[in-house]
Every structure is written in C-alpha cells, then in structure tokens.
Design a protein around this motif. Structure first.
Motif, PDB file in Angstrom:
ATOM      1  N   ASP A   1      15.368  42.259  27.021  1.00 23.85           N
ATOM      2  CA  ASP A   1      16.250  42.965  27.953  1.00 23.85           C
ATOM      3  C   ASP A   1      15.560  43.121  29.302  1.00 23.85           C
ATOM      4  N   LEU A   2      16.298  43.659  30.264  1.00 24.36           N
ATOM      5  CA  LEU A   2      15.772  43.774  31.630  1.00 24.36           C
ATOM      6  C   LEU A   2      14.597  44.730  31.712  1.00 24.36           C
ATOM      7  N   HIS A   3      14.656  45.772  30.886  1.00 26.28           N
ATOM      8  CA  HIS A   3      13.598  46.781  30.956  1.00 26.28           C
ATOM      9  C   HIS A   3      12.239  46.198  30.611  1.00 26.28           C
ATOM     10  N   SER A   4      12.254  45.235  29.725  1.00 24.91           N
ATOM     11  CA  SER A   4      10.979  44.712  29.235  1.00 24.91           C
ATOM     12  C   SER A   4      10.365  43.673  30.170  1.00 24.91           C
ATOM     13  N   LEU A   5      11.012  43.392  31.300  1.00 25.07           N
ATOM     14  CA  LEU A   5      10.497  42.356  32.206  1.00 25.07           C
ATOM     15  C   LEU A   5       9.257  42.788  32.960  1.00 25.07           C
ATOM     16  N   GLY A   6       9.145  44.086  33.172  1.00 25.37           N
ATOM     17  CA  GLY A   6       8.034  44.550  33.987  1.00 25.37           C
ATOM     18  C   GLY A   6       8.237  44.253  35.458  1.00 25.37           C
ATOM     19  N   GLU A   7       9.467  43.947  35.847  1.00 25.29           N
ATOM     20  CA  GLU A   7       9.785  43.632  37.247  1.00 25.29           C
ATOM     21  C   GLU A   7      11.273  43.884  37.450  1.00 25.29           C
ATOM     22  N   ARG A   8      11.612  44.354  38.624  1.00 28.06           N
ATOM     23  CA  ARG A   8      13.027  44.529  38.923  1.00 28.06           C
ATOM     24  C   ARG A   8      13.529  43.231  39.548  1.00 28.06           C
ATOM     25  N   VAL A   9      14.306  42.455  38.804  1.00 26.82           N
ATOM     26  CA  VAL A   9      14.747  41.152  39.341  1.00 26.82           C
ATOM     27  C   VAL A   9      15.732  41.349  40.498  1.00 26.82           C
ATOM     28  N   GLU A  10      15.725  40.397  41.410  1.00 28.34           N
ATOM     29  CA  GLU A  10      16.649  40.500  42.549  1.00 28.34           C
ATOM     30  C   GLU A  10      18.076  40.138  42.172  1.00 28.34           C
ATOM     31  N   LEU A  11      18.202  39.282  41.154  1.00 28.63           N
ATOM     32  CA  LEU A  11      19.548  38.829  40.766  1.00 28.63           C
ATOM     33  C   LEU A  11      19.637  38.703  39.250  1.00 28.63           C
ATOM     34  N   ALA A  12      20.718  39.255  38.698  1.00 33.04           N
ATOM     35  CA  ALA A  12      20.993  39.054  37.270  1.00 33.04           C
ATOM     36  C   ALA A  12      22.239  38.189  37.138  1.00 33.04           C
ATOM     37  N   VAL A  13      22.197  37.254  36.201  1.00 32.24           N
ATOM     38  CA  VAL A  13      23.338  36.376  35.966  1.00 32.24           C
ATOM     39  C   VAL A  13      23.790  36.567  34.528  1.00 32.24           C
ATOM     40  N   SER A  14      25.053  36.911  34.345  1.00 32.25           N
ATOM     41  CA  SER A  14      25.563  37.108  32.992  1.00 32.25           C
ATOM     42  C   SER A  14      26.457  35.942  32.580  1.00 32.25           C
ATOM     43  N   VAL A  15      26.017  35.247  31.540  1.00 32.31           N
ATOM     44  CA  VAL A  15      26.858  34.196  30.961  1.00 32.31           C
ATOM     45  C   VAL A  15      27.298  34.668  29.577  1.00 32.31           C
ATOM     46  N   LEU A  16      27.309  35.972  29.402  1.00 32.71           N
ATOM     47  CA  LEU A  16      27.707  36.574  28.128  1.00 32.71           C
ATOM     48  C   LEU A  16      29.224  36.513  27.991  1.00 32.71           C
ATOM     49  N   PRO A  17      29.726  36.563  26.763  1.00 26.20           N
ATOM     50  CA  PRO A  17      31.179  36.632  26.588  1.00 26.20           C
ATOM     51  C   PRO A  17      31.721  37.951  27.141  1.00 26.20           C
ATOM     52  N   ARG A  18      33.016  37.946  27.375  1.00 30.86           N
ATOM     53  CA  ARG A  18      33.666  39.104  27.989  1.00 30.86           C
ATOM     54  C   ARG A  18      33.283  40.417  27.309  1.00 30.86           C
ATOM     55  N   GLU A  19      33.257  40.393  25.973  1.00 29.27           N
ATOM     56  CA  GLU A  19      33.081  41.634  25.211  1.00 29.27           C
ATOM     57  C   GLU A  19      31.717  42.281  25.471  1.00 29.27           C
ATOM     58  N   ARG A  20      30.740  41.460  25.852  1.00 28.16           N
ATOM     59  CA  ARG A  20      29.399  42.029  26.017  1.00 28.16           C
ATOM     60  C   ARG A  20      29.043  42.252  27.480  1.00 28.16           C
ATOM     61  N   THR A  21      30.015  42.055  28.346  1.00 33.13           N
ATOM     62  CA  THR A  21      29.715  42.091  29.777  1.00 33.13           C
ATOM     63  C   THR A  21      29.479  43.513  30.288  1.00 33.13           C
ATOM     64  N   GLN A  22      30.353  44.447  29.888  1.00 30.84           N
ATOM     65  CA  GLN A  22      30.227  45.818  30.393  1.00 30.84           C
ATOM     66  C   GLN A  22      28.842  46.378  30.068  1.00 30.84           C
ATOM     67  N   GLU A  23      28.456  46.139  28.862  1.00 34.04           N
ATOM     68  CA  GLU A  23      27.154  46.662  28.419  1.00 34.04           C
ATOM     69  C   GLU A  23      26.018  46.103  29.290  1.00 34.04           C
ATOM     70  N   PHE A  24      26.106  44.802  29.591  1.00 34.13           N
ATOM     71  CA  PHE A  24      25.037  44.180  30.371  1.00 34.13           C
ATOM     72  C   PHE A  24      25.041  44.697  31.813  1.00 34.13           C
ATOM     73  N   VAL A  25      26.237  44.866  32.373  1.00 35.09           N
ATOM     74  CA  VAL A  25      26.301  45.383  33.746  1.00 35.09           C
ATOM     75  C   VAL A  25      25.678  46.780  33.785  1.00 35.09           C
ATOM     76  N   GLU A  26      25.922  47.565  32.758  1.00 33.08           N
ATOM     77  CA  GLU A  26      25.329  48.903  32.728  1.00 33.08           C
ATOM     78  C   GLU A  26      23.813  48.833  32.570  1.00 33.08           C
TER      79      GLU A  26
END
Lengths: 470, 470
Positions: free
Chosen positions: B66-91
């Motif tokens: 997940d994003l938290h485990s990166l140790g860095e705040r990325v400048e851009l996130a890209v979601s290729v997740l299915p619709r159902e999992r999108t809200q969770e990822f945006v949060e």
C-alpha cells in the motif's frame, strides 16, 4: 444511330482492336513513347502502330510514316503531337477513314479565342467524316479489359475491377491510377479523361458505361456539363441500374473561373446542378476522397434493404463522432430492440447498457475483445430494421483479434447487410495488415469516421434509387 | 492558489518524480501491467512503485502492499483497479497525502444515477484532502519530457515534439499515439485524456499547457465544456500566445446524447459554442483529420504575415478544387502582379498565362518539371501580398524531381512564408518517399486538397489572432 451503334462507337475508345500512335519519338523520354511503353507494359491485346515520318522502329515496333501506309484502318488513333501539328493529323485520320481519335495537345478551348477557333476546326474536320474526337487536352482512356492505356504518365499494370471513371482531368489516368494500383484493393474497369470535351463528353461515355458489362459503379469528375439536360435524362436511367457518383469541380465562383480557364468548361450554377442531379439519383460528393470512398463501398457491398445503420465502436468518442456524422448525413440509427438487448445482456455487465451506436468498451473488458465485437455485431445484424453495420476499431495490441473471421461469419449469416470498417489510430504495420485482411474479404475500410458514414450514406442512397427509381 | 502553484499542481500529472500504480497483477495481461510496461519501455525518468497486496515483485520492480509502506509520498497515483475498489484506493491516497490521482475505472458518471453518486463520493474524498483527481474513466497522461505514460494500451516509444493534446477520450493515448509515432513526423509534448472530468478538466489542463514551455500547439477534443465561461476566458488569453485547435464531439442532438452516455458530459448547444470559441481565437475543426492536419501545420510552419495564399498545381483539376476549397474557407488568392508575371513569362509559353491558382502543366512541358515549379513558386513567393504557398504534386515518374531541394531553397529566400504540400495520387512507395523528404524539412504534407487548404486557413486564423488578439 441505334443504341448498339453508339455503344460500339464508344467501345472502340476502350477496347479497340488496333491503335495508331502519332508523336512517338526516337528520343526515349518523349510523351509519345510513354504511350507506347504503357501499351506494352499493360499488355494491350490489340495491334499497335507507332507513326513516325522516318519509319524505322520505335520501342521494338515497326513504325509507319502515316496512317495510309498501315494497310489497315485502325480503330483508334492517338495524337501526342504538339498543338501545331494536330489539325493536320486529325485531317489525316479523317481521310484514312479512322473513326476515333484522342488528342492530347493543350492550347485549344482552354486558351482563349484563338485556341477556341482552332478547336472548332478540329471538331469540324472530325464531324465531316463521321469521326469521334476525344479531347483536345485529353489523356484519353484506360481499359483493364483490353489492356489499353493512352495516358501520358507511366503506369504499372492495373488491377481489373468494376469501377469506371469519367473525368475531365488526366489525374485519374496518372497519379490516381498509380495510387489505386499500389495502395487500394479495388480495381478499375474503364477510365476516360475527356479534357476539353470538344466532341466526346460525359453523356457519350456515361451512356457506354451504363451498358458496359464490366462496369458496376460509375464515378464522374466534371467541371461543367455541356449537355446538362441529356446528362440528367441519361443519369436517371443509368442510376436505376448502376450507382453514379459525381464530384463537381468549380462549385464556387472562384473554382468555376479556374475551370473555365483550364478546359474551357462553363461551370453551371451549383444549386441547379445539385437539385437536378439528386433527383436523377446521382450520388454527389464534396471531394476526391468522397468519390473514391463511396465508389469502393458500392463496389464491395451489396445494396442494403434500407437506410438504417448500426454502429459498433470500442471507444466512446467513436460513438459520439459517428452519431454526429450520421445525423449530418440524415442516416438514422435505430435503437436496439428487446431481442438484441437480450442477446447482448449475456456478454455485457448490467451497468453498461448498450445503445446504437454501441460503445463496447465494457463488453470487451468483461468478455474479451473478440467476444465483445462478435456478440454486439451479431445482435445488431439480427435486428431487422438495422440494414448496414459500421464497425470502428482502434488497433492497439490489447484489441488484437481476428476481425476478418468475425466479420466473415457475420456476413455469412447476413449476406444482405453491408459491413463497413473504420480504423481509429494504428501503427503503419497494423493498419496495413488489418486493411488487407478486411478489404480482401470485401469489407471497405476507412481511416475516418466521417468517410465511413459517407460511404454508408452512398449505399443507402443507391439502394433507395434502385428500389424506387426507374 | 497562485498561478505557479496551479502550474505545479498540474505538472505533477505529466512530469511527476514518482508514480504508484495500483492494479498491476501477477497475471501479465492485466491492464495494470500495461501501465508498468509502458513506463519501462518509454523510459520514465521518475520512480515507479507497483502496489500489490502481496508485495513481491512485478515486472522486475519491488511491489508494495500500500501507499503507506512506500516510505515516500508519491507525486502521482494511478488506479487501474476495478470500479468497486476505487473509492477505497482514493481514500488511501488522500490519507497518504498524495496530491494527484488518475482513475481509469468506468461505470461512474458515465453510468446513470448510481454511478454519478459514486463519482461524487470519489471527488469528495479527493477535495477533502486537497488532492486533484483525473477521471474516472480516464487513461490519464503522456509526457515525452518525462517519459510518463499512464495509458492502458501498449505504446511504442514516442517522438518528442511541440504538439499537446487535451481530450476526453483515451484514443489519443492509445491508437492515435501509435499512429502518430509510426506514420507521422510530428511529435508530441503532453497528452491528457480526461474521461469523465469529475475534477480535473480542460480548464486545468489548458492553463497548464498554456505555460508549458515544451508545448507550442494545443489540440483539444471535447464533448462538452463544464466550465464554459472559464474555458473561454482562458482560451482567449492562451490563443494570443499559442494556437488552440478544437474539435467538439456531440455537435448534433444524436452525438450529444451519446456523449452524455459515455462520459456524462452535457454537450452545449453548437451555435453558442462556435461563436464564443471563434471570438476567443480558437480554431474549430470538424473532424479528427482536421485536428491533426491543422496541428501539424501550426507545429511546422511560421505564422504567415497575412491570410492570402498562392497555389501551384501541375494539374488543372487541382487548381479548380483548390479554388473551391479556398473560397469555402474564405481564403483569398491574390492575382499575380506584373513582377511575378514577368518572371514567369521567361519559362511559360505565351499562350498559357498563369494565374493564382497557377496551372503549371504548360510550364513543365516547355521548361521541365523542376524548372516549372521553381520559377512559378519563386515568382509567387516574391509577391508581397501572397503570404503562404500551397504546392500540389502528382507523383508520377514524369514529374519526378528533387522537390525538397526546390522548396528548401524557396524557404531560405522567404523564411516568413509557410509552404504546404499536397499529393494528388502516388504509388505507396513514391508517396512515402516524398512525404519523408518534405516533412523532414518541415513542410506539412496532405493527401487531400481540402485538408491542405484547411491547414492554410488554420495558419491564417492563428496569425490573425496573434496580430490582433490579446
């Protein structure tokens, strides 16, 4: 003259048993030599007689000093002589009883008062002896049936087909003939490039092509119809049997002025032309791309049983632009009925109901690209009030599949429904590969949504004419 | 927010220093993997972090759960997740302090009431944390500057150039990007495919591109501008510096209905759009061919000092059709003045006076093809009130010459005058060879007279805007 006589008179311009060429030279680069070498390269099936004052040999053929010394009355004489020597040659033709001559020199009706007088004298000499004259300022004809080409431009062997072209300009027997041979898959039957139309004009050639069994589709480029009424009457009759597509050059005042300059044509008023020609069932296009694009569809496809289109696209933008194009062309897109919806429901997620145009992106995500296209196309084709199908593809590796197989299957089940294809973006290699695979099974391919819809419109217009016209 | 902040906010969508990709899979064919492989193949210059619940490795890159485990705040996130999992990822993005996210899943604003509610929730989550969201239903961006591509379609390396594209559809980051790379000679700067435009829209991107130093020409495909007034004001400002070409999909009622379906856009009324955008100096085209054709001319050519065109053609039909096209576009063709006429008289027989458009067939017969083109072009270019030149060629062996040399020479003497070329018929091989030789010296080539004239019109419109606008 009976219809049969008029037919034979014109036929000799395309399929003569013998041709004499005046103006070939011992210097290889002269225009007359291009004519001879084209006849040899294209395998003209008649006899060829080069004329040269000194006799001898030209490109391996024995040259004769004049028509009288041939010992045969040739069916067609071709003059590639300069303007100054043209009148004399036309009189020689008349005296030798030749019945057809093509005159390539310019500087006649296309060049002011003096030129027009010279042109009148040519025609007089021809008419006195019952000879027909094509030109002046004409590169003449092509015929894939006989292998004839009188073009002044070097040609490669031409593919035979069922599209014939009547034009004023020589472009169709030069650059465009080369373009068709090397980039397209459709073939030509006959081409006539009429130049100044001092004698032979669109009416003569359209009448011939209307009865020519090799010709199924007729494309016309004209800058002004001298015998408008006769053309209209003839077109009305021909379009009941074969589609006639027409591009009028010189539709604006500026264009008409240019047309008057280069072939001496008087360009008629645009609105009058358009209304009358539409009434005669002529399919009128706006540019050369439209002329070729519509001719191709009419050559490849059966005529649809009605004017309504089903559109399938893997991109939403394709559906939007196709809908715009259909609306502008007056083509209607019937909604999907219950039967089609039920069939599609099997392969499409519930939250993406398909319409017409159908955006099948979601269907391809859930069922794969091939299955998405197949299911939606089959459902549309099975709906009675959808008479034609336009299929939009974007050629990326993710949407690679054997589209030719899917479309072949579709056509086997619904042979009466034309199928057209459009590519929205592809690499050169993928584009050529897909183009070949679809066009080789008779599906016309376009690189523009508007061109694809224009071709469907031409099919609908032609079908309507065939059903109600006569 | 200051202009600089807004610029940096958008810049991170194109040139981020780091990207996280959610939705890549251990199964190679998944869309997320296409994103990763594009980033590798195009040589993205930032850091790439695949996200996968199981960690491990994806395409040679270490995956994080997940994003938290990166140790860095990325400048851009890209979601290729299915619709159902999108809200969770945006949060998750919001919680991790990510400032930009691209959402590819469809089935939101493009899919009825429920979809629209889900879309609103995505935007809410983004806005709460000051994050910008591109999409949903977006394939995101390309940037040749950074090597970024978030497309779901496999891409080959892209040529860098100065044309940037803002579109709703993903076509420009898929099929068309491939088409440009493999068949065209112009290059891309930035591409943004905005999808449903729930948050980031044309105003955001146009504002960025207006200030992006790599971008000289901006092409827009839109199906409806949510913030019409803001777009208009911004376009008015940008077009004073850089040309903006726009194609509006959904200009008919039928097209607008499709647009509402696939991205949830409300298409505005056509007439209102057109008038307002013209006033803002936006060059409006009718189809995708127009969008690319005009963008190419604006990328290659200097802006002309006026709107008047000189046309040279080796065929009479070319002059007629060019005159028609110019008249329809409102481009004027000044007559040749005394100076030009005198110069041309040297190489043209007296019985064929040249005009504008100039039919140089006679000139080529008397002086050869190269000399015919050179003399007439030089004469036209030397005439002050001719601001641009369109040169029509038919590519047959008889008219073969080093056109690139002649046109290069012409431009060296008249660097301020755009030169455009059009091919009327050629074999595939000749066409490609001439295309390469002319486009490589910055002369835009068209295969249609109307497209060539349309491009000249776009140059004239843009020059007028630059001279009088602001």
């Amino acid at each position: 003259m009976t219809g049969g006589e008029a037919f034979r008179e014109m036929k000799g311009f395309f399929n003569p048993r013998s041709v004499a060429v005046a103006g070939a030279s011992k210097t290889a680069t002269k225009l007359g030599n291009v004519v001879l070498s084209n006849l040899l390269r294209l395998g003209f099936r008649g006899r060829v007689y080069p004329l040269h004052p000194e006799g001898g040999e030209l490109m391996g053929l024995p040259a004769h000093p004049d028509l009288h010394s041939l010992g045969e009355r040739v069916e067609l004489a071709v003059s590639v002589l300069p303007r100054e020597r043209t009148q004399e040659f036309v009189e020689e033709c008349a005296a030798a009883g030749v019945k057809r001559v093509i005159v390539s020199a310019a500087g006649f009706g296309d060049d002011g008062e003096e030129g027009r007088r010279m042109q009148d004298r040519l025609v007089e000499a021809a008419r006195r002896s019952g000879m027909r004259l094509m030109g002046p300022n004409s590169v003449g004809t092509l015929s894939t049936e006989s292998g004839l080409a009188t073009s002044l431009m070097t040609l490669e062997p031409l593919r035979a087909g069922d599209i014939s072209i009547v034009a004023q300009t020589g472009l169709f027997a030069g650059g465009f003939a080369r373009w068709i041979s090397s980039t397209q898959r459709f073939g030509l039957a006959k081409v006539a490039c009429l130049g100044n139309k001092a004698d032979v004009d669109e009416v003569d050639v359209l009448s011939y092509l209307g009865n020519d069994s090799q010709t199924r589709v007729i494309a016309v480029y004209t800058e002004g119809l001298g015998r408008g009424r006769e053309f209209w009457e003839l077109a009305r009759e021909v379009t009941a049997r074969k589609p006639v597509i027409l591009l009028k050059g010189g539709r604006t005042d500026l264009g008409a002025r240019m047309a008057a300059g280069h072939t001496g044509s008087l360009a008629g008023m645009d609105a009058v032309y358009r209304g009358a020609l539409a009434q005669a069932g002529v399919i009128q296009v706006e540019d050369l791309e439209g002329l070729f694009g519509c001719a191709k569809a009419l050559s490849y496809c059966p005529l649809p049983r009605g004017p309504q289109l089903g559109v399938v696209s893997i991109t939403g933008a394709g559906t939007v632009l196709a809908a715009d194009a259909c609306r502008r062309r007056g083509l209607s897109l019937p909604p999907l009925r219950e039967g089609a919806r039920r069939r599609i429901a099997r392969s499409v997620p519930a939250w993406a109901p398909l319409g017409n145009p159908a955006d099948i992106w979601s269907a391809t995500l859930s069922s794969g690209v091939e299955e998405g296209y197949r299911e939606v196309l089959q459902a549309m084709a099975g709906q009675e009030d959808i008479h034609m199908l336009a299929v939009l593809f974007t050629l990326v590796p993710e949407s690679e599949f054997d589209a030719a197989a899917v479309l072949r299957e579709l056509r086997e089940e619904h042979p009466e429904k034309p199928v057209l294809a459009c590519f929205l973006g592809s690499s050169r290699e993928d584009g050529e590969r897909w183009f070949d695979s679809l066009e080789s099974i008779g599906i016309p391919v376009y690189e523009s949504i508007e061109r694809c819809v224009e071709a469907a419109w031409a099919l609908a217009r032609s079908a309507e004419r065939r059903a109600f016209g006569g």
